[in-house]
Design an enzyme around this catalytic site. Structure first.
Site, short mmCIF file in Angstrom:
data_model
loop_
_atom_site.label_atom_id
_atom_site.label_comp_id
_atom_site.label_asym_id
_atom_site.label_seq_id
_atom_site.Cartn_x
_atom_site.Cartn_y
_atom_site.Cartn_z
N ASP A 167 1.86 -15.39 6.50
CA ASP A 167 1.51 -16.84 6.14
C ASP A 167 1.76 -17.10 4.82
OD1 ASP A 167 0.76 -17.28 9.02
OD2 ASP A 167 -1.29 -17.25 8.61
N HIS A 169 4.11 -4.63 9.14
CA HIS A 169 4.06 -4.59 10.55
C HIS A 169 2.88 -5.05 11.09
CE1 HIS A 169 7.47 -1.87 9.43
NE2 HIS A 169 6.70 -0.98 8.76
N ARG A 219 4.98 11.12 -2.16
CA ARG A 219 4.61 10.71 -0.89
C ARG A 219 6.03 10.97 0.02
NH1 ARG A 219 4.70 4.47 1.12
NH2 ARG A 219 4.11 4.72 3.43
N SER A 276 13.07 2.82 3.04
CA SER A 276 13.66 3.48 4.63
C SER A 276 13.95 2.29 5.36
CB SER A 276 12.57 4.25 5.30
OG SER A 276 11.43 3.32 5.71
N GLU A 308 13.01 -9.49 1.39
CA GLU A 308 12.29 -8.44 1.87
C GLU A 308 12.86 -7.04 1.71
OE1 GLU A 308 11.58 -8.47 6.02
OE2 GLU A 308 10.65 -6.71 6.11
N ALA A 316 3.26 -0.80 4.82
CA ALA A 316 2.65 -0.81 6.10
C ALA A 316 2.14 -2.67 6.50
CB ALA A 316 1.58 -0.04 6.27
N ASN A 355 8.17 -5.45 -1.02
CA ASN A 355 8.17 -4.24 -0.26
C ASN A 355 6.37 -4.27 0.18
OD1 ASN A 355 8.04 -2.12 1.31
ND2 ASN A 355 9.03 -0.90 -0.21
N ARG A 379 12.62 3.91 12.79
CA ARG A 379 11.51 5.11 12.73
C ARG A 379 10.50 4.74 14.02
NH1 ARG A 379 9.36 4.75 6.83
NH2 ARG A 379 8.19 6.47 7.53
N ARG A 406 6.80 0.77 13.76
CA ARG A 406 7.41 0.17 12.62
C ARG A 406 8.29 -1.15 13.21
NH1 ARG A 406 5.67 3.41 8.37
NH2 ARG A 406 5.37 5.43 8.98
N HIS A 443 12.87 -2.57 1.83
CA HIS A 443 12.28 -1.28 2.34
C HIS A 443 13.29 -0.16 1.73
CE1 HIS A 443 9.37 -3.36 4.65
NE2 HIS A 443 10.38 -4.10 5.12
N TYR A 471 10.95 8.77 1.47
CA TYR A 471 11.17 7.80 0.35
C TYR A 471 11.66 8.26 -0.66
CZ TYR A 471 7.77 5.56 3.82
OH TYR A 471 7.31 5.17 4.76
N PRO A 530 0.85 -1.29 0.04
CA PRO A 530 0.08 -0.01 0.11
C PRO A 530 0.80 1.31 -0.04
CG PRO A 530 0.04 -1.12 2.09
CD PRO A 530 0.51 -2.01 1.26
N ASN A 531 0.40 2.23 -0.92
CA ASN A 531 0.91 3.58 -0.92
C ASN A 531 2.05 3.60 -1.59
OD1 ASN A 531 -1.18 4.80 0.87
ND2 ASN A 531 -0.29 3.63 2.37
C1 DQA Z 1 8.37 1.14 3.74
C2 DQA Z 1 8.65 1.28 5.29
C3 DQA Z 1 7.03 1.03 6.02
O1 DQA Z 1 7.12 0.96 7.32
C4 DQA Z 1 5.99 2.00 5.39
O2 DQA Z 1 4.80 1.58 5.82
C5 DQA Z 1 6.02 2.11 3.92
C6 DQA Z 1 7.34 2.04 3.09
C7 DQA Z 1 9.66 1.43 3.10
O3 DQA Z 1 9.72 0.90 1.79
O4 DQA Z 1 10.68 2.17 3.59
O5 DQA Z 1 4.97 2.09 3.47
O6 DQA Z 1 8.17 -0.26 3.45
#
Ligand code: DQA
Length: 150
Positions: free
Chosen positions: A92, A85, A23, A107, A103, A82, A79, A112, A116, A105, A28, A15-16
């Site tokens: 699963d 977390h 954003r 950031s 995995e 959110a 990635n 943070r 998180r 990210h 980011y 998401p996002n």
């Molecule tokens: C993120 C870190 C997550 O905590 C956050 O919710 C994101 C982006 C990152 O790529 O740094 O949406 O996954």
């Protein structure tokens, strides 16, 4: 190299992430999701990997895409944003796949906010890359190429 024998990697965003570039750019970066897709194609190409770049905001859709990665791809770079977390469903799904999952990210979530600090995925993935901004994706692709022996 013949592209038909290239390993296939799904790069999946949660998401996002489609809002990347606009954003919270101080966290980011200014690269958009679309630009990142182009960069990943170039990086993958130089590593003899084929990539598909996908994003969805929904937890259920992401579960389905993880299943699809397991059925149709050799590796998954995830990635989960959110959901990293919060989502037992994604954990699963990742636990159940037989392909390597890296995995990723942009950031460093551990440095943070407190919410998180909890990561439901790190215990079930093969490896992780975080904190390098868009370069996290290049490093994850390099790591994935190693894992796949590409
Ligand atoms: C993120 C870190 C997550 O905590 C956050 O919710 C994101 C982006 C990152 O790529 O740094 O949406 O996954």
């Amino acid at each position: 190299m013949n592209s038909s024998v290239r390993k296939k990697v799904m790069i999946l965003g949660g998401p996002n992430l489609s809002r990347l570039g606009q954003r919270e750019p101080e966290i980011y970066g200014k690269t958009s999701w679309e630009e990142l897709s182009g960069l990943c194609s170039e990086w993958a190409n130089s590593l003899d990997l084929n990539v598909e770049f996908l994003q969805d905001d929904g937890e259920g859709a992401l579960v389905g895409l993880i299943h699809q990665a397991d059925d149709q791809f050799d590796g998954l770079i995830l990635n989960a944003a959110a959901y990293t977390h919060t989502s037992v469903a994604l954990r699963d799904a990742v636990s159940a796949v037989s392909i390597p999952v890296v995995e990723i990210h942009l950031s460093n979530p551990s440095s943070r906010e407190e919410f998180r600090q909890k990561n439901l995925l790190s215990g079930v993935v093969e490896a992780g890359v975080f904190g390098f901004g868009t370069q996290s994706y290049r490093l994850a692709l390099e790591g994935m190429a190693e894992l796949l022996g590409a």
